[in-house]
Write a protein that holds these residues in place. Structure first.
Motif: not given
Length: 199
Positions: A87-100
């Motif tokens: 779940k943390l990995a999914e949240d990290r990927d989502l935050l990475q997409c949002e950051l980009e």
């Protein structure tokens, strides 16, 4: 008598043989009893040893069951940690997409801001240029107006023949502000200050 003595001797011999056989059987039974006693002692010793081993095995079994229970608990905790990690990995990927996406939007905003700033600077420069042109045209128009008024006063006194004087008619416009000068004084009034131009 003789035959009776012989029979008695014969019976005695049989009796002695029977006693001897009984003694042999008794000795054999005694040896067998001793052997069985030794075997019984060995069996009891083995029983004690097996009982001790059984207690050790029971203790090991209890210890193994406790260890298995701990392992099951750790396995459940590990599965929970795996789920949280996923779940943390999914949240990290989502935050990475949002950051980009945020960086991309910031780049767009920055580019638009730079373009807007350049446009504003160009508009400010254009306003300054137009104000200078308007100011120059107004000063020139005022000079022509004063000269025309002076000519009229001199004509009334009869002391000025108008030689070399440019007619008071409107000048040929040099720019858009020349055309504005041909309008009424109210239309020619431009309320532009340095503070407004500095915006």
């Amino acid at each position: 008598m003789r035959s009776q003595a012989e029979r008695t001797a014969h019976d005695l011999m049989k009796l002695q043989e029977a006693v001897k056989l009984a003694a042999d059987d008794n000795e054999q039974l005694k040896r067998s009893h001793e052997k069985m006693h030794v075997e019984l002692l060995e069996h009891r010793q083995q029983e004690k040893l097996m009982s001790s081993e059984n207690e050790v095995m029971h203790s090991d079994n209890v210890h193994l069951r406790k260890h298995i229970a701990v392992l099951e608990l750790r396995t459940k905790e590990f599965e929970g940690l795996k789920f949280e990690s996923r779940k943390l990995a999914e949240d990290r990927d989502l935050l990475q997409c949002e950051l980009e996406e945020s960086r991309r939007l910031m780049d767009i905003v920055k580019q638009q801001s730079e373009e807007a700033w350049k446009t504003l600077e160009n508009e400010r420069e254009l306003r300054r240029t137009l104000q200078r042109q308007l100011h120059d045209q107004t000063d020139e128009r005022d000079r022509w107006t004063r000269m025309a008024s002076l000519r009229m006063e001199v004509d009334e006194d009869g002391e000025f023949d108008g030689a070399g004087f440019v007619p008071e008619g409107p000048m040929e416009p040099k720019s858009l502000f020349d055309e504005l000068q041909t309008s009424s004084p109210h239309d020619r009034q431009v309320d532009v200050t340095d503070e407004q131009l500095a915006l």
